[in-house]
Design a protein around this motif. Sequence first.
Motif, PDB file in Angstrom:
ATOM      1  N   SER A 111     -28.656 -73.838   8.195  1.00 33.97           N
ATOM      2  CA  SER A 111     -29.194 -74.056   9.526  1.00 33.97           C
ATOM      3  C   SER A 111     -28.991 -75.522   9.903  1.00 33.97           C
ATOM      4  N   ILE A 112     -28.454 -75.769  11.081  1.00 32.35           N
ATOM      5  CA  ILE A 112     -28.164 -77.150  11.493  1.00 32.35           C
ATOM      6  C   ILE A 112     -28.790 -77.445  12.853  1.00 32.35           C
ATOM      7  N   ASN A 113     -29.444 -78.607  12.948  1.00 36.01           N
ATOM      8  CA  ASN A 113     -30.026 -79.038  14.215  1.00 36.01           C
ATOM      9  C   ASN A 113     -28.937 -79.600  15.119  1.00 36.01           C
ATOM     10  N   VAL A 114     -28.987 -79.195  16.375  1.00 38.06           N
ATOM     11  CA  VAL A 114     -27.992 -79.681  17.324  1.00 38.06           C
ATOM     12  C   VAL A 114     -28.710 -80.373  18.484  1.00 38.06           C
ATOM     13  N   SER A 115     -28.234 -81.553  18.825  1.00 38.69           N
ATOM     14  CA  SER A 115     -28.830 -82.317  19.920  1.00 38.69           C
ATOM     15  C   SER A 115     -28.373 -81.764  21.268  1.00 38.69           C
ATOM     16  N   PRO A 116     -29.231 -81.857  22.297  1.00 36.10           N
ATOM     17  CA  PRO A 116     -28.825 -81.422  23.637  1.00 36.10           C
ATOM     18  C   PRO A 116     -27.555 -82.123  24.102  1.00 36.10           C
ATOM     19  N   VAL A 117     -27.352 -83.340  23.617  1.00 37.85           N
ATOM     20  CA  VAL A 117     -26.163 -84.091  24.018  1.00 37.85           C
ATOM     21  C   VAL A 117     -24.882 -83.415  23.504  1.00 37.85           C
ATOM     22  N   VAL A 144     -27.659 -72.282  14.276  1.00 40.30           N
ATOM     23  CA  VAL A 144     -27.818 -73.520  15.016  1.00 40.30           C
ATOM     24  C   VAL A 144     -29.253 -73.578  15.539  1.00 40.30           C
ATOM     25  N   GLU A 145     -29.917 -74.724  15.342  1.00 38.17           N
ATOM     26  CA  GLU A 145     -31.282 -74.886  15.849  1.00 38.17           C
ATOM     27  C   GLU A 145     -31.271 -75.781  17.075  1.00 38.17           C
ATOM     28  N   MET A 146     -31.894 -75.306  18.132  1.00 41.21           N
ATOM     29  CA  MET A 146     -32.014 -76.157  19.309  1.00 41.21           C
ATOM     30  C   MET A 146     -33.455 -76.182  19.767  1.00 41.21           C
ATOM     31  N   ALA A 173     -31.350 -70.408  16.756  1.00 39.72           N
ATOM     32  CA  ALA A 173     -32.805 -70.441  16.620  1.00 39.72           C
ATOM     33  C   ALA A 173     -33.398 -71.423  17.625  1.00 39.72           C
ATOM     34  N   LEU A 174     -34.525 -71.058  18.199  1.00 39.46           N
ATOM     35  CA  LEU A 174     -35.263 -72.001  19.036  1.00 39.46           C
ATOM     36  C   LEU A 174     -36.246 -72.738  18.124  1.00 39.46           C
ATOM     37  N   ASP A 175     -36.024 -74.049  17.990  1.00 36.78           N
ATOM     38  CA  ASP A 175     -36.783 -74.895  17.061  1.00 36.78           C
ATOM     39  C   ASP A 175     -38.034 -75.450  17.752  1.00 36.78           C
ATOM     40  N   PHE A 192     -31.856 -65.618  21.876  1.00 32.43           N
ATOM     41  CA  PHE A 192     -32.008 -66.235  20.563  1.00 32.43           C
ATOM     42  C   PHE A 192     -32.106 -65.166  19.484  1.00 32.43           C
ATOM     43  N   ASP A 193     -31.822 -65.585  18.261  1.00 32.44           N
ATOM     44  CA  ASP A 193     -32.020 -64.709  17.122  1.00 32.44           C
ATOM     45  C   ASP A 193     -33.358 -64.968  16.458  1.00 32.44           C
ATOM     46  N   LYS A 194     -33.830 -66.203  16.624  1.00 30.61           N
ATOM     47  CA  LYS A 194     -34.959 -66.624  15.805  1.00 30.61           C
ATOM     48  C   LYS A 194     -35.838 -67.629  16.548  1.00 30.61           C
ATOM     49  N   LEU A 195     -37.094 -67.628  16.164  1.00 27.38           N
ATOM     50  CA  LEU A 195     -38.061 -68.567  16.712  1.00 27.38           C
ATOM     51  C   LEU A 195     -38.647 -69.357  15.549  1.00 27.38           C
ATOM     52  N   LYS A 196     -38.639 -70.675  15.643  1.00 22.24           N
ATOM     53  CA  LYS A 196     -39.284 -71.480  14.601  1.00 22.24           C
ATOM     54  C   LYS A 196     -40.553 -72.078  15.185  1.00 22.24           C
TER      55      LYS A 196
END
Length: 285
Positions: A111-117, A144-146, A173-175, A192-196
Amino acid sequence: QAKELGRSRVSLYDRSIDAEKIDRKRLANELREAVETDALHVVYQPIFDAQTMRPALVEALLRWKHPRDGFIPPDLFISVAEENGLMDAVGNWVLRNACRDALRWPDIRLSINVSPVQFRNPGFDRNLAAILAETGLPPARLEVEMTETHLVTFPDRAQHIVASLRILGVSVALDDFGKGYSSIGYLRRFSFDKLKIDRSLVHGVSIDLETRRLCEATVALGRALNLEVTAEGIETEADGEIMRQAGCAYLQGFAFARPMSAAHITELLDDCNNGSDTDEVLRTA
Ligand code: C2E
Ligand code: MG
Ligand code: MG
Ligand code: MG
Protein backbone atom coordinates in the motif's frame (compact mmCIF):
# COMPACT_ATOMS: atom_id res chain seq x y z
CA GLN A 1 3.20 18.07 15.47
CA ALA A 2 4.99 18.64 12.19
CA LYS A 3 4.16 22.32 12.38
CA GLU A 4 5.53 22.53 15.90
CA LEU A 5 8.70 20.88 14.83
CA GLY A 6 8.94 23.25 11.87
CA ARG A 7 8.58 26.17 14.20
CA SER A 8 11.06 25.00 16.79
CA ARG A 9 13.57 24.23 14.06
CA VAL A 10 13.19 27.76 12.76
CA SER A 11 13.39 29.37 16.17
CA LEU A 12 16.91 28.03 16.53
CA TYR A 13 17.93 30.49 13.85
CA ASP A 14 15.44 33.33 13.76
CA ARG A 15 11.91 33.90 14.98
CA SER A 16 10.57 35.84 11.99
CA ILE A 17 8.07 34.38 9.52
CA ASP A 18 10.55 35.12 6.74
CA ALA A 19 13.05 32.83 8.34
CA GLU A 20 10.48 30.06 8.38
CA LYS A 21 10.03 30.46 4.63
CA ILE A 22 13.77 30.44 4.08
CA ASP A 23 14.04 27.41 6.30
CA ARG A 24 11.46 25.52 4.22
CA LYS A 25 13.31 26.60 1.08
CA ARG A 26 16.52 25.28 2.54
CA LEU A 27 14.78 22.06 3.45
CA ALA A 28 13.45 21.84 -0.11
CA ASN A 29 16.92 22.16 -1.57
CA GLU A 30 18.26 19.54 0.79
CA LEU A 31 15.32 17.26 -0.01
CA ARG A 32 15.98 17.61 -3.74
CA GLU A 33 19.53 16.53 -3.09
CA ALA A 34 18.37 13.65 -0.89
CA VAL A 35 16.19 12.31 -3.72
CA GLU A 36 19.03 12.59 -6.20
CA THR A 37 21.53 10.86 -3.93
CA ASP A 38 19.11 8.16 -2.67
CA ALA A 39 19.40 9.50 0.87
CA LEU A 40 15.75 8.66 1.56
CA HIS A 41 14.48 5.28 2.63
CA VAL A 42 11.19 3.50 2.94
CA VAL A 43 9.95 1.61 5.99
CA TYR A 44 6.97 -0.72 5.98
CA GLN A 45 4.23 -1.19 8.52
CA PRO A 46 2.39 -4.53 8.37
CA ILE A 47 -1.40 -4.46 8.12
CA PHE A 48 -2.98 -7.59 9.55
CA ASP A 49 -5.92 -9.67 8.44
CA ALA A 50 -8.27 -9.22 11.41
CA GLN A 51 -9.40 -12.85 11.31
CA THR A 52 -6.08 -14.66 10.99
CA MET A 53 -3.81 -11.91 12.35
CA ARG A 54 -1.33 -12.67 9.60
CA PRO A 55 0.18 -9.77 7.63
CA ALA A 56 -1.93 -9.12 4.54
CA LEU A 57 -0.37 -5.89 3.34
CA VAL A 58 2.45 -3.53 4.18
CA GLU A 59 2.12 0.25 4.04
CA ALA A 60 5.15 2.06 2.65
CA LEU A 61 6.13 5.06 4.80
CA LEU A 62 8.86 7.39 3.63
CA ARG A 63 11.74 8.37 5.91
CA TRP A 64 14.36 11.07 5.59
CA LYS A 65 17.30 11.15 7.94
CA HIS A 66 18.71 14.62 7.47
CA PRO A 67 22.53 14.67 7.78
CA ARG A 68 22.48 17.49 10.34
CA ASP A 69 18.94 17.77 11.70
CA GLY A 70 18.29 14.05 12.06
CA PHE A 71 14.93 12.42 11.45
CA ILE A 72 12.38 14.74 9.84
CA PRO A 73 8.72 13.65 10.03
CA PRO A 74 7.09 12.87 6.67
CA ASP A 75 4.13 15.16 7.40
CA LEU A 76 6.62 18.03 7.32
CA PHE A 77 8.86 17.13 4.39
CA ILE A 78 6.01 15.87 2.20
CA SER A 79 4.37 19.29 2.49
CA VAL A 80 7.73 20.92 1.68
CA ALA A 81 7.97 18.68 -1.39
CA GLU A 82 4.42 19.61 -2.43
CA GLU A 83 5.10 23.34 -2.13
CA ASN A 84 8.36 23.23 -4.02
CA GLY A 85 7.61 21.17 -7.08
CA LEU A 86 9.39 18.11 -5.70
CA MET A 87 6.44 15.85 -5.06
CA ASP A 88 6.55 14.01 -8.39
CA ALA A 89 10.23 13.22 -7.95
CA VAL A 90 9.77 12.15 -4.33
CA GLY A 91 6.58 10.20 -5.13
CA ASN A 92 8.16 8.33 -8.02
CA TRP A 93 11.19 7.54 -5.89
CA VAL A 94 8.89 5.92 -3.29
CA LEU A 95 6.87 4.05 -5.92
CA ARG A 96 9.95 2.62 -7.61
CA ASN A 97 11.72 1.57 -4.44
CA ALA A 98 8.66 0.20 -2.67
CA CYS A 99 7.48 -1.78 -5.72
CA ARG A 100 10.95 -3.25 -6.05
CA ASP A 101 11.07 -4.19 -2.33
CA ALA A 102 7.59 -5.71 -2.52
CA LEU A 103 8.74 -8.24 -5.13
CA ARG A 104 10.39 -10.08 -2.24
CA TRP A 105 7.03 -10.61 -0.53
CA PRO A 106 4.85 -12.45 -3.02
CA ASP A 107 2.15 -13.34 -0.49
CA ILE A 108 1.30 -9.85 0.60
CA ARG A 109 0.19 -6.62 -1.02
CA LEU A 110 1.80 -3.19 -0.95
CA SER A 111 0.00 0.00 0.00
CA ILE A 112 1.47 3.37 -1.00
CA ASN A 113 0.41 6.88 0.00
CA VAL A 114 -0.05 9.25 -2.90
CA SER A 115 -0.08 13.03 -2.59
CA PRO A 116 -2.83 15.08 -4.27
CA VAL A 117 -0.05 16.78 -6.19
CA GLN A 118 0.95 13.50 -7.85
CA PHE A 119 -2.63 12.53 -8.34
CA ARG A 120 -3.55 15.83 -9.97
CA ASN A 121 -1.13 15.08 -12.79
CA PRO A 122 -3.24 13.78 -15.70
CA GLY A 123 -0.49 11.30 -16.55
CA PHE A 124 -0.50 9.76 -13.08
CA ASP A 125 -2.11 6.47 -14.12
CA ARG A 126 0.25 6.03 -17.09
CA ASN A 127 3.22 6.90 -14.89
CA LEU A 128 2.12 4.30 -12.35
CA ALA A 129 1.61 1.67 -15.04
CA ALA A 130 5.13 2.37 -16.33
CA ILE A 131 6.66 1.90 -12.86
CA LEU A 132 4.74 -1.36 -12.40
CA ALA A 133 6.00 -2.60 -15.77
CA GLU A 134 9.55 -1.49 -15.02
CA THR A 135 9.69 -3.12 -11.58
CA GLY A 136 7.59 -6.16 -12.49
CA LEU A 137 5.14 -5.80 -9.60
CA PRO A 138 1.72 -7.12 -10.65
CA PRO A 139 -0.91 -4.32 -10.43
CA ALA A 140 -3.13 -6.53 -8.28
CA ARG A 141 -0.44 -6.41 -5.60
CA LEU A 142 -0.60 -2.63 -5.34
CA GLU A 143 -2.98 -0.42 -3.41
CA VAL A 144 -2.93 3.36 -3.52
CA GLU A 145 -3.96 5.40 -0.47
CA MET A 146 -5.38 8.85 -0.90
CA THR A 147 -6.90 11.31 1.53
CA GLU A 148 -10.03 13.32 0.98
CA THR A 149 -7.91 16.38 0.11
CA HIS A 150 -7.59 14.71 -3.27
CA LEU A 151 -11.32 14.71 -3.71
CA VAL A 152 -12.16 18.15 -2.42
CA THR A 153 -9.70 19.99 -4.63
CA PHE A 154 -10.50 18.40 -8.00
CA PRO A 155 -13.35 15.90 -7.71
CA ASP A 156 -13.91 15.33 -11.44
CA ARG A 157 -10.35 14.52 -12.29
CA ALA A 158 -9.98 12.48 -9.12
CA GLN A 159 -13.03 10.44 -10.06
CA HIS A 160 -11.54 9.79 -13.48
CA ILE A 161 -8.15 8.73 -12.10
CA VAL A 162 -9.64 6.47 -9.43
CA ALA A 163 -11.59 4.72 -12.18
CA SER A 164 -8.54 4.34 -14.41
CA LEU A 165 -6.44 2.93 -11.54
CA ARG A 166 -9.09 0.31 -10.96
CA ILE A 167 -9.06 -0.55 -14.65
CA LEU A 168 -5.30 -1.01 -14.32
CA GLY A 169 -6.00 -3.51 -11.55
CA VAL A 170 -4.64 -1.32 -8.74
CA SER A 171 -6.97 -0.92 -5.78
CA VAL A 172 -7.71 2.38 -4.11
CA ALA A 173 -8.15 3.14 -0.42
CA LEU A 174 -9.52 6.29 1.16
CA ASP A 175 -7.03 7.07 3.95
CA ASP A 176 -7.59 8.96 7.21
CA PHE A 177 -11.38 8.65 7.06
CA GLY A 178 -12.92 10.59 9.94
CA LYS A 179 -10.01 12.97 10.34
CA GLY A 180 -11.32 15.86 8.26
CA TYR A 181 -14.80 16.62 7.01
CA SER A 182 -15.21 13.19 5.48
CA SER A 183 -18.24 13.86 3.35
CA ILE A 184 -20.15 10.61 3.09
CA GLY A 185 -21.11 11.64 -0.43
CA TYR A 186 -17.57 10.94 -1.60
CA LEU A 187 -17.94 7.32 -0.68
CA ARG A 188 -20.80 6.93 -3.10
CA ARG A 189 -19.32 9.00 -5.88
CA PHE A 190 -15.90 7.34 -5.96
CA SER A 191 -15.44 3.65 -6.44
CA PHE A 192 -12.99 2.97 -3.64
CA ASP A 193 -12.08 -0.54 -2.61
CA LYS A 194 -11.26 0.26 0.96
CA LEU A 195 -11.78 2.69 3.80
CA LYS A 196 -9.07 3.35 6.38
CA ILE A 197 -10.48 4.75 9.61
CA ASP A 198 -8.17 7.40 11.03
CA ARG A 199 -6.41 6.75 14.28
CA SER A 200 -7.95 9.88 15.87
CA LEU A 201 -11.32 8.12 15.65
CA VAL A 202 -10.06 4.74 16.84
CA HIS A 203 -8.03 6.03 19.77
CA GLY A 204 -9.46 4.85 23.09
CA VAL A 205 -12.21 2.81 21.47
CA SER A 206 -12.00 0.15 24.17
CA ILE A 207 -12.43 2.56 27.06
CA ASP A 208 -15.06 5.00 25.81
CA LEU A 209 -18.53 3.83 24.86
CA GLU A 210 -19.34 6.74 22.54
CA THR A 211 -16.09 6.26 20.67
CA ARG A 212 -16.98 2.61 20.29
CA ARG A 213 -20.45 3.40 18.93
CA LEU A 214 -18.95 5.90 16.50
CA CYS A 215 -16.38 3.39 15.25
CA GLU A 216 -18.97 0.64 14.93
CA ALA A 217 -21.21 2.96 12.91
CA THR A 218 -18.28 3.96 10.68
CA VAL A 219 -17.33 0.35 9.98
CA ALA A 220 -20.99 -0.44 9.25
CA LEU A 221 -21.13 2.50 6.84
CA GLY A 222 -18.10 1.24 4.93
CA ARG A 223 -19.43 -2.30 4.81
CA ALA A 224 -22.85 -1.14 3.66
CA LEU A 225 -21.09 0.41 0.66
CA ASN A 226 -19.14 -2.77 -0.03
CA LEU A 227 -15.84 -1.36 1.14
CA GLU A 228 -13.25 -3.30 3.06
CA VAL A 229 -12.47 -1.46 6.27
CA THR A 230 -9.07 -1.04 7.94
CA ALA A 231 -8.67 0.46 11.41
CA GLU A 232 -5.38 2.35 11.71
CA GLY A 233 -3.52 3.53 14.79
CA ILE A 234 -4.43 0.59 17.03
CA GLU A 235 -2.23 0.95 20.08
CA THR A 236 -3.71 -1.67 22.41
CA GLU A 237 -4.87 -5.26 21.96
CA ALA A 238 -8.20 -4.23 23.51
CA ASP A 239 -8.77 -1.55 20.86
CA GLY A 240 -7.94 -4.13 18.19
CA GLU A 241 -10.44 -6.60 19.61
CA ILE A 242 -13.23 -4.02 19.55
CA MET A 243 -12.46 -3.06 15.95
CA ARG A 244 -12.38 -6.72 14.92
CA GLN A 245 -15.76 -7.27 16.55
CA ALA A 246 -17.04 -4.15 14.81
CA GLY A 247 -16.31 -5.86 11.50
CA CYS A 248 -12.98 -4.45 10.34
CA ALA A 249 -11.26 -6.66 7.77
CA TYR A 250 -7.80 -5.31 8.61
CA LEU A 251 -6.01 -3.94 11.65
CA GLN A 252 -2.93 -1.71 11.69
CA GLY A 253 -1.09 -0.12 14.58
CA PHE A 254 1.73 -0.11 17.08
CA ALA A 255 -0.07 -2.80 19.14
CA PHE A 256 0.75 -5.28 16.38
CA ALA A 257 3.76 -3.93 14.51
CA ARG A 258 5.64 -0.69 14.01
CA PRO A 259 6.99 0.50 10.69
CA MET A 260 10.20 -1.47 9.98
CA SER A 261 12.91 -1.95 7.38
CA ALA A 262 12.38 -4.16 4.34
CA ALA A 263 14.81 -6.70 5.83
CA HIS A 264 12.73 -6.89 9.00
CA ILE A 265 9.54 -7.42 6.99
CA THR A 266 11.21 -10.36 5.27
CA GLU A 267 12.13 -11.79 8.69
CA LEU A 268 8.63 -11.25 10.04
CA LEU A 269 7.08 -13.01 7.05
CA ASP A 270 9.56 -15.87 7.35
CA ASP A 271 8.63 -16.25 11.01
CA CYS A 272 4.91 -16.30 10.12
CA ASN A 273 5.48 -18.94 7.46
CA ASN A 274 7.64 -21.07 9.74
CA GLY A 275 4.95 -20.71 12.37
CA SER A 276 2.39 -22.16 9.99
CA ASP A 277 4.81 -24.95 9.01
CA THR A 278 5.09 -25.85 12.68
CA ASP A 279 1.30 -26.02 12.90
CA GLU A 280 1.28 -28.28 9.88
CA VAL A 281 3.87 -30.54 11.49
CA LEU A 282 1.88 -30.61 14.73
CA ARG A 283 -1.33 -31.48 12.91
CA THR A 284 0.17 -34.29 10.87
CA ALA A 285 2.19 -35.68 13.80
P1 C2E B 1 -0.74 7.81 7.10
O1 C2E B 1 -0.75 7.41 5.68
O2 C2E B 1 -2.06 7.90 7.79
O3 C2E B 1 0.22 6.75 7.82
C1 C2E B 1 0.03 6.24 9.11
C2 C2E B 1 0.88 7.01 10.10
O4 C2E B 1 0.49 6.60 11.41
C3 C2E B 1 2.37 6.70 10.00
O5 C2E B 1 3.09 7.87 10.43
C4 C2E B 1 2.53 5.59 11.02
O6 C2E B 1 3.86 5.47 11.52
C5 C2E B 1 1.60 6.06 12.09
N1 C2E B 1 1.08 4.98 12.93
C6 C2E B 1 0.83 3.70 12.59
N2 C2E B 1 0.34 3.00 13.63
C7 C2E B 1 0.27 3.87 14.67
C8 C2E B 1 -0.18 3.76 16.04
O7 C2E B 1 -0.60 2.70 16.51
N3 C2E B 1 -0.11 4.88 16.79
C9 C2E B 1 0.35 6.07 16.31
N4 C2E B 1 0.39 7.12 17.13
N5 C2E B 1 0.78 6.22 15.02
C10 C2E B 1 0.72 5.13 14.22
P2 C2E B 1 4.27 8.49 9.59
O8 C2E B 1 5.13 7.41 9.03
O9 C2E B 1 4.90 9.55 10.44
O10 C2E B 1 3.55 9.17 8.37
C11 C2E B 1 2.71 10.27 8.55
C12 C2E B 1 1.98 10.62 7.29
O11 C2E B 1 2.91 11.07 6.29
C13 C2E B 1 1.26 9.43 6.66
O12 C2E B 1 0.03 9.22 7.30
C14 C2E B 1 1.11 9.93 5.23
O13 C2E B 1 0.02 10.80 5.12
C15 C2E B 1 2.40 10.73 5.04
N6 C2E B 1 3.37 9.91 4.28
C16 C2E B 1 4.29 8.99 4.73
N7 C2E B 1 4.98 8.44 3.71
C17 C2E B 1 4.49 9.01 2.58
C18 C2E B 1 4.78 8.85 1.16
O14 C2E B 1 5.61 8.05 0.74
N8 C2E B 1 4.05 9.62 0.29
C19 C2E B 1 3.08 10.50 0.73
N9 C2E B 1 2.42 11.22 -0.20
N10 C2E B 1 2.78 10.66 2.02
C20 C2E B 1 3.47 9.92 2.94
MG1 MG C 1 -1.65 5.93 4.70
MG1 MG D 1 -3.70 6.70 7.36
MG1 MG E 1 -3.82 8.75 9.52
